[in-house]
Structure formats: C-alpha cells, structure tokens
Design an enzyme around this catalytic site. Structure first.
Site, PDB file in Angstrom:
ATOM      1  N   PHE A   1       0.874  -1.123   0.029  1.00 27.23           N
ATOM      2  CA  PHE A   1       0.090  -0.010   0.169  1.00 27.23           C
ATOM      3  C   PHE A   1       0.791   1.201   0.047  1.00 27.23           C
ATOM      4  CE2 PHE A   1      -2.159   2.887   3.365  1.00 27.23           C
ATOM      5  CZ  PHE A   1      -2.783   3.662   2.502  1.00 27.23           C
TER       6      PHE A   1
ATOM      7  N   LEU B   1       6.161  -9.942  -2.750  1.00 30.36           N
ATOM      8  CA  LEU B   1       4.858 -10.156  -3.117  1.00 30.36           C
ATOM      9  C   LEU B   1       4.209 -11.106  -2.085  1.00 30.36           C
ATOM     10  CD1 LEU B   1       5.241 -10.118  -6.928  1.00 30.36           C
ATOM     11  CD2 LEU B   1       4.712  -8.266  -5.362  1.00 30.36           C
TER      12      LEU B   1
ATOM     13  N   THR C   1       9.704 -11.324   9.421  1.00 32.71           N
ATOM     14  CA  THR C   1      10.049 -10.427   8.324  1.00 32.71           C
ATOM     15  C   THR C   1      10.430  -8.866   9.156  1.00 32.71           C
ATOM     16  OG1 THR C   1       8.666 -11.051   6.519  1.00 32.71           O
ATOM     17  CG2 THR C   1       8.894  -8.758   6.823  1.00 32.71           C
TER      18      THR C   1
ATOM     19  N   THR D   1       5.964   2.884  12.784  1.00 31.36           N
ATOM     20  CA  THR D   1       4.652   3.291  13.219  1.00 31.36           C
ATOM     21  C   THR D   1       4.317   3.704  14.490  1.00 31.36           C
ATOM     22  OG1 THR D   1       2.343   1.994  13.710  1.00 31.36           O
ATOM     23  CG2 THR D   1       4.307   0.533  13.888  1.00 31.36           C
TER      24      THR D   1
ATOM     25  N   GLU E   1       2.135   2.667  16.531  1.00 31.83           N
ATOM     26  CA  GLU E   1       1.866   1.783  17.441  1.00 31.83           C
ATOM     27  C   GLU E   1       2.903   1.299  18.516  1.00 31.83           C
ATOM     28  OE1 GLU E   1      -0.787  -1.340  15.818  1.00 31.83           O
ATOM     29  OE2 GLU E   1      -1.432  -0.047  14.173  1.00 31.83           O
TER      30      GLU E   1
ATOM     31  N   TYR F   1       2.129  -7.157  16.295  1.00 24.50           N
ATOM     32  CA  TYR F   1       2.698  -6.430  14.991  1.00 24.50           C
ATOM     33  C   TYR F   1       3.694  -5.228  15.815  1.00 24.50           C
ATOM     34  CZ  TYR F   1       2.381  -2.258  11.922  1.00 24.50           C
ATOM     35  OH  TYR F   1       2.780  -1.343  11.223  1.00 24.50           O
TER      36      TYR F   1
ATOM     37  N   LYS G   1       7.824  -4.248  15.176  1.00 25.14           N
ATOM     38  CA  LYS G   1       8.036  -3.231  14.566  1.00 25.14           C
ATOM     39  C   LYS G   1       9.107  -2.434  15.711  1.00 25.14           C
ATOM     40  CE  LYS G   1       7.148  -1.470  11.315  1.00 25.14           C
ATOM     41  NZ  LYS G   1       7.800  -1.587   9.882  1.00 25.14           N
TER      42      LYS G   1
ATOM     43  N   LYS H   1      -7.932  -3.486   5.647  1.00 22.96           N
ATOM     44  CA  LYS H   1      -7.960  -2.406   6.624  1.00 22.96           C
ATOM     45  C   LYS H   1      -9.162  -1.540   6.718  1.00 22.96           C
ATOM     46  CE  LYS H   1      -3.385  -3.306   7.544  1.00 22.96           C
ATOM     47  NZ  LYS H   1      -2.240  -2.935   6.560  1.00 22.96           N
TER      48      LYS H   1
HETATM   49  N1  LIG Z   1      -0.536   1.086   6.932  1.00 18.82           N
HETATM   50  C1  LIG Z   1      -0.502   1.985   7.785  1.00 18.82           C
HETATM   51  O1  LIG Z   1      -1.415   2.596   8.216  1.00 18.82           O
HETATM   52  C2  LIG Z   1       1.127   2.076   8.325  1.00 18.82           C
HETATM   53  C3  LIG Z   1       1.103   3.058   9.376  1.00 18.82           C
HETATM   54  C4  LIG Z   1       2.507   3.633  10.122  1.00 18.82           C
HETATM   55  C5  LIG Z   1       3.409   2.757   9.330  1.00 18.82           C
HETATM   56  N2  LIG Z   1       3.257   1.652   8.565  1.00 18.82           N
HETATM   57  C6  LIG Z   1       4.305   0.715   8.262  1.00 18.82           C
HETATM   58  O2  LIG Z   1       4.676   1.033   6.773  1.00 18.82           O
HETATM   59  C7  LIG Z   1       5.234  -0.107   6.060  1.00 18.82           C
HETATM   60  C8  LIG Z   1       4.101  -0.303   5.076  1.00 18.82           C
HETATM   61  O3  LIG Z   1       2.821  -0.565   5.343  1.00 18.82           O
HETATM   62  P1  LIG Z   1       1.779  -0.809   4.188  1.00 18.82           P
HETATM   63  O4  LIG Z   1       0.505  -0.599   4.969  1.00 18.82           O
HETATM   64  O5  LIG Z   1       1.983  -0.271   2.933  1.00 18.82           O
HETATM   65  O6  LIG Z   1       1.813  -2.514   4.239  1.00 18.82           O
HETATM   66  P2  LIG Z   1       1.532  -3.614   3.288  1.00 18.82           P
HETATM   67  O7  LIG Z   1       1.139  -4.921   4.083  1.00 18.82           O
HETATM   68  O8  LIG Z   1       0.303  -3.164   2.190  1.00 18.82           O
HETATM   69  O9  LIG Z   1       2.725  -3.961   2.365  1.00 18.82           O
HETATM   70  C9  LIG Z   1       4.030  -4.395   2.683  1.00 18.82           C
HETATM   71  C10 LIG Z   1       4.458  -4.875   1.697  1.00 18.82           C
HETATM   72  O10 LIG Z   1       5.736  -5.412   2.168  1.00 18.82           O
HETATM   73  C11 LIG Z   1       6.008  -6.735   1.392  1.00 18.82           C
HETATM   74  N3  LIG Z   1       6.782  -7.785   2.070  1.00 18.82           N
HETATM   75  C12 LIG Z   1       6.272  -8.381   3.108  1.00 18.82           C
HETATM   76  N4  LIG Z   1       7.118  -8.980   3.751  1.00 18.82           N
HETATM   77  C13 LIG Z   1       8.567  -8.974   2.720  1.00 18.82           C
HETATM   78  C14 LIG Z   1       9.627  -9.618   2.810  1.00 18.82           C
HETATM   79  N5  LIG Z   1      10.057 -10.234   3.921  1.00 18.82           N
HETATM   80  N6  LIG Z   1      10.546  -9.134   1.797  1.00 18.82           N
HETATM   81  C15 LIG Z   1      10.018  -8.174   1.063  1.00 18.82           C
HETATM   82  N7  LIG Z   1       8.934  -7.655   1.051  1.00 18.82           N
HETATM   83  C16 LIG Z   1       8.130  -7.974   1.995  1.00 18.82           C
HETATM   84  C17 LIG Z   1       4.713  -7.366   0.904  1.00 18.82           C
HETATM   85  O11 LIG Z   1       4.595  -8.205  -0.268  1.00 18.82           O
HETATM   86  C18 LIG Z   1       4.052  -5.730   0.700  1.00 18.82           C
HETATM   87  O12 LIG Z   1       4.167  -5.458  -0.839  1.00 18.82           O
HETATM   88  C19 LIG Z   1       5.045  -1.059   7.003  1.00 18.82           C
HETATM   89  O13 LIG Z   1       6.240  -1.451   7.447  1.00 18.82           O
HETATM   90  C20 LIG Z   1       4.432  -0.564   8.207  1.00 18.82           C
HETATM   91  O14 LIG Z   1       4.582  -1.199   9.361  1.00 18.82           O
HETATM   92  C21 LIG Z   1       2.016   1.264   8.017  1.00 18.82           C
END
Ligand SMILES: NC(=O)c1ccc[n+]([C@@H]2O[C@H](COP(=O)([O-])OP(=O)(O)OC[C@H]3O[C@@H](n4cnc5c(N)ncnc54)[C@H](O)[C@@H]3O)[C@@H](O)[C@H]2O)c1
Length: 354
Positions: A10, A33, A98, A132, A134, A158, A162, A197
C-alpha cells in the site's frame, strides 16, 4: 539510485509512484509479493526504465547483498513488513520473521555495503526505516500525543515486532555510526490499501451493501494521514533528516473508528443516493483482543526541523480515497477473488528479476 523494499504494498507503491514522478533518481524495488503485495499497483510503470522490480525477501542476505553491489544505491527505504494487527494476533511468526529477522538481515547487508563505500558516498548514504505509532502503545483520553521520546510500550505482536526493528536501527547508529533514520507514522489511508484494513473494507462493504463491522463500541481513536502526505514526509526525511534521529509523522486527524465509518457512509450516500443511509449497515462486533484505545502523534519535530505539513485534511483525503475505490472496483474484486494471487504465481518466479 535508491533501493526501496515493500514497494508493491500500500504505502510502498504510493511512494514508488510519487518518487518516480517527483524525483530524478531511478529506483530498485525489492518486494516478496506476499498476499499484501500487488504489482498491479505499479502497472503504470511497466516499461519505465527508472523502476526495476525484483521479487524477493529482505531476509535473503545473498540477494540483498547482490542487489546492493549491482545497483549501488545512495539510500535504502524499508517499507517491507507484515502490517496487519489482526493477522499478527492469529499468527505472529511471519511478523517476527519479516519485521525483526528480515530487517536485521537487511541492516547487516546495508552496513557491510556502507562500510565499504568511499568517504563521500559513505557520508551521503541513508537507511530510512518506516515504522509506526503503534510502538508507543495506547493513550488515555486526556493524555498528550506521542512524541519521539515517549517510551516504547507495544501491545500487539505487530507493534512489538516493529518496535524490535526500531531498536536495532537505533543501536546500529549508536554502535556503528550507521546512518539510520526512523519515521513513526500514524494510520494511513488512500489508494491501493489492501481491503482488510478499516477504510477500504468499509468503502467496499458499503458499496456492496454488506454489513460494516465495527470493533467493540467503535470509540477507539486513531490519527489518520493521507498516504501521499506520508510519502512526501518520507522523501523529505530522506533528503534532510538527521542520521540517528526518529521523526513522528501524523495527520492531526484524531477520529473514533465509528466517526470514520460514518464519514464513509455519508460519502457513499452522495455517490449512491438510492442506497442511503449507508449507516444502517453498521454492525458492532466483538472487540479485537488487547485493542489499543487511542493513538495520537505529536508531529512538531518534523514540522519545525524539516517544514513538513500534511496537505490533505481528513475530509479531502477521505473523499479522494472513496472516489478512488469507487473508480477502481475491479482492482479490489481481483484481490478479493484471489485472481491476482494466481496471476502473481504465474507471472513472477520466486527470487527472479522481473
Ligand atoms: N498502513 C499504515 O497505516 C501504516 C502506518 C504506519 C507505518 N506503517 C508501516 O509502513 C510499512 C508499509 O505498510 P503498508 O500498509 O504499505 O503494508 P502492506 O502490508 O500493504 O505492504 C507490505 C509490503 O511488504 C512486502 N513484504 C512483506 N514481507 C516482505 C519480505 N520479507 N521481503 C520483501 N517484501 C516483503 C509485501 O509483499 C507488501 O508489498 C510497514 O513497515 C508498516 O509497518 C504502516
């Protein structure tokens, strides 16, 4: 060249698209992916030589080491993670693998690469880790918002995974002088968010006249930020942030979950008046175990030091988001039908370059 991980998810895909649009450096995008990574998010970049996509795991040290040598990036931005709290409650192992072990492997390879750089490249290099709010735990109703010095108190697997990675980053800077920067952001919303989500789930369920499941009493508070504003903040921190620092990023957009759902219902009412009121679809369900009550970010540091401010208010960002999902129903349908997972398995050989 910069090296991005998790750039098919995302936030990562929004970042990649924004980067290609706004910056001149090309980008390598390493993504495993998983179920959450979707190459369709990047379909407008097909044939664009400035975007090199590689399917692979951040925990695969041989692959990461090879890619760093091959592409010689001046920065790494780590978005790759397991990101869904509910999934971490039902199965924490992938989160530890991860978010902790994977980040550790990436850091080790990055440190080895950085150590061998000549001084000017070494001084320029940055490792930006996307984290995050969190990690800070939960706030009471009257508590001040989280600052960068709020002690960590993660309460879901989670958030704990992090937090562990954030500690590694901090320790690598302190111990090795490694130029690590962490950003801690509040809840994001916007195009291409996986429909597990809250916001995309409610938009899609509402559109299809399905129940809108709200945890507990719906009074849990989150601080919402439009994803493009988060991506702009990450670009700014990468360009001007100080190594060893953490920067909170937030939208000053505290809302209860119930108010978020009601705001979505109002936009759906506008889009499809015959189905109004969509609020009739709201249904309260058993609360998530250990559900944090309130998150709120104090983002004064990034504003004062780097001049960042969100462009979108919650009202403008939510309108754009609902419009995007309504215009891209097929995107969501392909995900929920599992069609895109089958497509990925057919089109992307594991660990291959694409
Ligand atoms: N979504 C939120 O509201 C939010 C808020 C604050 C921080 N974050 C952080 O931002 C980052 C991205 O969040 P998101 O919502 O886009 O998550 P998401 O789950 O949509 O995307 C995660 C991506 O990471 C890839 N991935 C997972 N494991 C992997 C690995 N071992 N090697 C390579 N690629 C891998 C997945 O294929 C996916 O494309 C995360 O680190 C999350 O903790 C998210």
């Amino acid at each position: 060249m910069i090296f991005v991980t998790g750039g098919a998810g995302f936030i990562g895909s929004n970042f990649v698209l924004q980067w290609i649009e706004a910056e001149s450096d090309p980008l390598v995008n390493l993504d495993k992916l998983t179920y959450a990574g979707n190459p369709e998010n990047l379909s407008t970049l097909v044939g664009n030589a400035r975007h090199i996509f590689v399917r692979g795991d951040i925990g695969d040290r041989a692959l990461v080491g090879r890619l760093l040598q091959e592409h010689k990036p001046h920065a790494i931005v780590n978005f790759a993670a397991e990101s869904h709290v509910d999934r971490s409650i039902h199965g924490p192992v992938d989160f530890v693998q991860t978010n902790i072990m994977g980040t550790f492997a990436l850091l080790e390879e990055a440190r080895a690469y950085w150590s061998a750089l000549a001084q000017p490249e070494k001084d320029r290099f940055r490792f930006l880790h996307v984290s995050t709010d969190e990690v800070y735990g939960s706030l009471g109703a009257g508590d001040p918002a989280f600052t960068e010095t709020t002690p960590y108190a993660p309460s879901s697997p989670y958030a704990a995974s992090k937090a562990a990675a954030d500690h590694l980053l901090r320790a690598y800077h302190h111990t090795y002088g490694f130029p690590a920067i962490t950003t801690n952001c509040s809840n994001n919303y916007g195009p291409c968010q996986f429909p597990e989500k809250l916001i995309p789930l409610m938009v899609l369920n509402g559109w299809h006249q399905k129940p809108l499941p709200v945890y507990g009493d719906g009074k849990n508070i989150r601080d919402w930020l439009y994803v493009a504003d988060h991506c702009a903040a990450v670009r700014l921190v990468l360009a001007k942030g100080r190594p060893g620092e953490a920067y909170n990023i937030g939208g000053h957009g505290e809302m209860t979950n119930l108010d978020v759902v009601k705001a979505i219902c109002a936009l759906l009412d506008e889009a499809r008046p015959p189905h109004a009121p969509h609020e009739k679809l709201i249904s309260f369900v058993k609360d998530r175990p250990g559900h944090d009550r309130r998150y709120a970010m104090d983002a004064r540091k990034i504003r004062a030091e780097l001049g960042w401010q969100p462009r979108e208010s919650f009202a403008t960002g939510l309108r754009k988001t609902v419009e995007w999902y309504v215009d891209n129903m097929k995107w969501a349908e392909r995900i929920t039908s599992g069609e895109y997972q089958r497509w990925i398995e057919t089109n992307y050989a594991k660990r291959g370059d694409a």
